[in-house]
Design a protein around this motif. Structure first.
Motif, PDB file in Angstrom:
ATOM      1  N   THR A  89     -77.098 -13.498  16.830  1.00 17.70           N
ATOM      2  CA  THR A  89     -76.814 -14.807  16.226  1.00 17.70           C
ATOM      3  C   THR A  89     -75.664 -14.683  15.236  1.00 17.70           C
ATOM      4  O   THR A  89     -74.736 -15.496  15.218  1.00 17.70           O
ATOM      5  CB  THR A  89     -78.079 -15.352  15.511  1.00 17.70           C
ATOM      6  N   GLN A  90     -75.694 -13.633  14.406  1.00 13.13           N
ATOM      7  CA  GLN A  90     -74.609 -13.482  13.423  1.00 13.13           C
ATOM      8  C   GLN A  90     -73.276 -13.234  14.132  1.00 13.13           C
ATOM      9  O   GLN A  90     -72.236 -13.770  13.734  1.00 13.13           O
ATOM     10  CB  GLN A  90     -74.918 -12.347  12.442  1.00 13.13           C
ATOM     11  N   VAL A  91     -73.319 -12.440  15.208  1.00 12.74           N
ATOM     12  CA  VAL A  91     -72.109 -12.171  15.986  1.00 12.74           C
ATOM     13  C   VAL A  91     -71.533 -13.493  16.528  1.00 12.74           C
ATOM     14  O   VAL A  91     -70.337 -13.770  16.389  1.00 12.74           O
ATOM     15  CB  VAL A  91     -72.444 -11.179  17.129  1.00 12.74           C
ATOM     16  N   ASN A  92     -72.400 -14.331  17.101  1.00 13.50           N
ATOM     17  CA  ASN A  92     -71.943 -15.637  17.627  1.00 13.50           C
ATOM     18  C   ASN A  92     -71.373 -16.513  16.527  1.00 13.50           C
ATOM     19  O   ASN A  92     -70.374 -17.206  16.713  1.00 13.50           O
ATOM     20  CB  ASN A  92     -73.110 -16.405  18.269  1.00 13.50           C
ATOM     21  N   GLN A  93     -72.028 -16.492  15.385  1.00 16.90           N
ATOM     22  CA  GLN A  93     -71.561 -17.336  14.282  1.00 16.90           C
ATOM     23  C   GLN A  93     -70.148 -16.929  13.857  1.00 16.90           C
ATOM     24  O   GLN A  93     -69.295 -17.772  13.587  1.00 16.90           O
ATOM     25  CB  GLN A  93     -72.535 -17.249  13.106  1.00 16.90           C
ATOM     26  N   ALA A 114     -72.550  -3.559  13.111  1.00 17.91           N
ATOM     27  CA  ALA A 114     -72.604  -4.298  14.388  1.00 17.91           C
ATOM     28  C   ALA A 114     -71.483  -5.325  14.567  1.00 17.91           C
ATOM     29  O   ALA A 114     -71.490  -6.065  15.545  1.00 17.91           O
ATOM     30  CB  ALA A 114     -73.959  -4.994  14.526  1.00 17.91           C
ATOM     31  N   LEU A 115     -70.522  -5.366  13.638  1.00 15.36           N
ATOM     32  CA  LEU A 115     -69.565  -6.479  13.674  1.00 15.36           C
ATOM     33  C   LEU A 115     -68.141  -6.044  14.003  1.00 15.36           C
ATOM     34  O   LEU A 115     -67.189  -6.806  13.820  1.00 15.36           O
ATOM     35  CB  LEU A 115     -69.586  -7.201  12.313  1.00 15.36           C
ATOM     36  N   THR A 116     -68.009  -4.818  14.497  1.00 10.46           N
ATOM     37  CA  THR A 116     -66.679  -4.241  14.703  1.00 10.46           C
ATOM     38  C   THR A 116     -65.787  -5.122  15.583  1.00 10.46           C
ATOM     39  O   THR A 116     -64.627  -5.353  15.258  1.00 10.46           O
ATOM     40  CB  THR A 116     -66.830  -2.845  15.352  1.00 10.46           C
ATOM     41  N   THR A 117     -66.344  -5.615  16.689  1.00  8.73           N
ATOM     42  CA  THR A 117     -65.528  -6.408  17.619  1.00  8.73           C
ATOM     43  C   THR A 117     -65.058  -7.706  16.968  1.00  8.73           C
ATOM     44  O   THR A 117     -63.885  -8.081  17.058  1.00  8.73           O
ATOM     45  CB  THR A 117     -66.360  -6.756  18.882  1.00  8.73           C
ATOM     46  N   GLN A 118     -65.988  -8.379  16.283  1.00 10.40           N
ATOM     47  CA  GLN A 118     -65.630  -9.662  15.657  1.00 10.40           C
ATOM     48  C   GLN A 118     -64.563  -9.447  14.576  1.00 10.40           C
ATOM     49  O   GLN A 118     -63.637 -10.231  14.441  1.00 10.40           O
ATOM     50  CB  GLN A 118     -66.865 -10.328  15.023  1.00 10.40           C
ATOM     51  N   ALA A 122     -60.902 -10.914  14.033  1.00  8.52           N
ATOM     52  CA  ALA A 122     -60.453 -11.503  12.766  1.00  8.52           C
ATOM     53  C   ALA A 122     -59.115 -10.895  12.370  1.00  8.52           C
ATOM     54  O   ALA A 122     -58.164 -11.612  12.025  1.00  8.52           O
ATOM     55  CB  ALA A 122     -61.498 -11.279  11.674  1.00  8.52           C
ATOM     56  N   ALA A 123     -59.020  -9.582  12.456  1.00 13.47           N
ATOM     57  CA  ALA A 123     -57.771  -8.918  12.075  1.00 13.47           C
ATOM     58  C   ALA A 123     -56.635  -9.369  12.988  1.00 13.47           C
ATOM     59  O   ALA A 123     -55.522  -9.648  12.521  1.00 13.47           O
ATOM     60  CB  ALA A 123     -57.942  -7.405  12.146  1.00 13.47           C
ATOM     61  N   ASP A 124     -56.916  -9.469  14.302  1.00  9.87           N
ATOM     62  CA  ASP A 124     -55.873  -9.901  15.244  1.00  9.87           C
ATOM     63  C   ASP A 124     -55.381 -11.305  14.899  1.00  9.87           C
ATOM     64  O   ASP A 124     -54.236 -11.648  15.148  1.00  9.87           O
ATOM     65  CB  ASP A 124     -56.419  -9.902  16.679  1.00  9.87           C
ATOM     66  N   ASN A 125     -56.292 -12.091  14.317  1.00  8.17           N
ATOM     67  CA  ASN A 125     -55.921 -13.459  13.921  1.00  8.17           C
ATOM     68  C   ASN A 125     -55.522 -13.538  12.453  1.00  8.17           C
ATOM     69  O   ASN A 125     -55.437 -14.621  11.890  1.00  8.17           O
ATOM     70  CB  ASN A 125     -57.080 -14.409  14.211  1.00  8.17           C
ATOM     71  N   ASN A 141     -61.255  -3.197   9.359  1.00  7.68           N
ATOM     72  CA  ASN A 141     -60.940  -4.619   9.182  1.00  7.68           C
ATOM     73  C   ASN A 141     -61.852  -5.326   8.199  1.00  7.68           C
ATOM     74  O   ASN A 141     -62.382  -6.402   8.473  1.00  7.68           O
ATOM     75  CB  ASN A 141     -60.959  -5.308  10.549  1.00  7.68           C
ATOM     76  N   VAL A 142     -62.074  -4.691   7.085  1.00  4.51           N
ATOM     77  CA  VAL A 142     -62.741  -5.360   5.969  1.00  4.51           C
ATOM     78  C   VAL A 142     -61.862  -5.099   4.754  1.00  4.51           C
ATOM     79  O   VAL A 142     -61.486  -3.965   4.482  1.00  4.51           O
ATOM     80  CB  VAL A 142     -64.205  -4.892   5.802  1.00  4.51           C
ATOM     81  N   ASP A 143     -61.491  -6.177   4.090  1.00  2.00           N
ATOM     82  CA  ASP A 143     -60.452  -6.063   3.069  1.00  2.00           C
ATOM     83  C   ASP A 143     -60.996  -5.807   1.674  1.00  2.00           C
ATOM     84  O   ASP A 143     -60.415  -5.032   0.918  1.00  2.00           O
ATOM     85  CB  ASP A 143     -59.610  -7.355   3.071  1.00  2.00           C
TER      86      ASP A 143
END
Ligand code: BGC
Length: 381
Positions: A89-93, A114-118, A122-125, A141-143
């Motif tokens: 659910t968090q991944v989808n959100q 568990a959020l590496t892909t998302q 985010a980084a790509d965007n 990708n966490v600032d």
């Protein structure tokens, strides 16, 4: 520093605040020039995605509401989502927030790995990411990270256990008491980076008393993996305490102290103890610790059941996080006060850490009611 500056520049691109000259100037990954001096977007044009783990604990409801209100007061658009402790659910959100054009993400993760892909998306965007209270691991990708001094929270939990049991005085000094006693240990969710910090901090003050033979973990369960409670689930803690009572304390021995890292677990643990006959004049509850100053625990502390909790003022955490969002949006360098402790496996994440306070019956009113965190009616004082 270069990494965070690069992320910051990435963020500026996402927000449209980086001057074009800076993009063309030093090439990909360029680390200088223009941050904060470019064209700015108004807060009204920036959507902040707030991903919170669950509504099953009051603290996250407070966190989410405080963040939303403070951001909206500054004009930002906000998408606040709770994932009910379910990782998909968090991944989808997060996927939805990104596809809806979020400019910045503030994420309190369920599973910090568990959020590496998302976060790659985010980084790509060019969307900057702030890890909120729980560090997100295994990704560059966490600032930024905003939290409390989690090791110290653990030290406070261990210290309050020892104060309650009479081995330390209110200043944390040894009283000289050497009477032997039994304790049991509980840890938080193993996929939450904070949980190991809490446990290590607590054990740093408890272990010397075990080594001296004063305290005994009678079940023998002392490894974090053994004592950790997945998803911080109160029912799991309650049944583990029931099992400990049956397996270890049915022969007449009593447990005099329980290290609990979170109020929800503490209430479950106290429930198991009550069913086993604790909580009477003849058989008082053990000293039970906690965390988050949740209402049920505040009431329990005042009723003389739970001994302590750790108060982490979520209003302040929201304030420093909102200040960070605002700084990033304006192209400024957000304020941090720790650039050493929180290595997420890929990098040390620049952090802003707040201080926490031990609460017992003695200071509950002063810290929780007089500061306006709860009303007198809510806690019944
Ligand atoms: C937070 C604690 C909280 C726990 C359970 C941790 O990550 O830092 O404040 O008690 O999660 O929700």
């Amino acid at each position: 520093m270069t990494v965070s500056r690069r992320s910051l520049i990435a963020g500026m691109l996402a927000l449209g605040t980086l001057p074009l000259a800076a993009c063309g100037g030093s090439g990909a990954g360029g680390s200088s020039g223009g941050v904060g001096s470019g064209e700015k977007k108004n807060p009204e044009d920036i959507l902040v995605g707030l991903a919170m783990p669950t509504k099953s604990s009051e603290r996250w409801i407070e966190d989410g509401e405080n963040l939303k209100k403070q951001l909206e007061d500054k004009g930002y658009k906000v998408d606040l989502q709770y994932a009910e402790d379910d990782i998909p659910t968090q991944v989808n959100q997060l996927d939805n927030m990104i596809s809806q054009g979020a400019g910045i993400l503030v994420v309190a993760s369920i599973d910090g790995t568990a959020l590496t892909t998302q976060l790659q998306t985010a980084a790509d965007n060019k969307i900057p990411v702030i890890a909120y209270d729980r560090l997100i691991r295994n990704t560059p990708n966490v600032d930024y990270y905003t939290s409390f001094d989690n090791e110290k929270v653990g030290v406070q939990q261990g210290t309050s256990l020892l104060i309650g049991m009479g081995y330390l005085d209110a200043d944390g000094k040894e009283t000289g008491k050497t009477d032997p006693a039994n304790i049991e240990l509980f840890g938080g969710s193993p996929d939450d980076n904070n949980a190991t910090f809490f446990f290590q901090g607590a054990m740093s003050v408890i272990q010397p008393f075990i080594d001296k033979g004063i305290l005994t973990v009678k079940s023998g369960q002392t490894d974090f993996e053994k004592v950790a409670i997945l998803r911080w689930d109160p029912a799991t803690a309650q049944s583990r305490m029931e099992n400990l009572i049956t397996s270890t304390y049915s022969g007449g021995d009593k447990v005099q102290g329980v290290l609990s890292p979170y109020d929800g677990l503490s209430i479950g643990i106290l429930g198991a103890l009550k069913s086993a006959g604790y909580g009477t004049a003849d058989q008082p509850y053990p000293i039970v610790t906690g965390q988050d100053a949740e209402l049920a625990s505040a009431e329990s502390i005042l009723a003389g059941e739970q001994y302590s909790t750790i108060f982490k003022d979520t209003r302040k955490l929201a304030e420093v996080t909102v200040a960070m969002v605002d700084a990033i949006a304006k192209g400024e360098e957000p304020e941090v006060n720790n650039t050493e402790t929180y290595d997420n496996g890929e990098k040390v994440v620049p952090s802003y850490l707040l201080e926490s306070v031990i609460i017992t019956k003695d200071n509950l009113k002063a810290e929780l009611v007089d500061t306006g965190y709860y009303t007198a009616e809510e806690v019944g004082v």
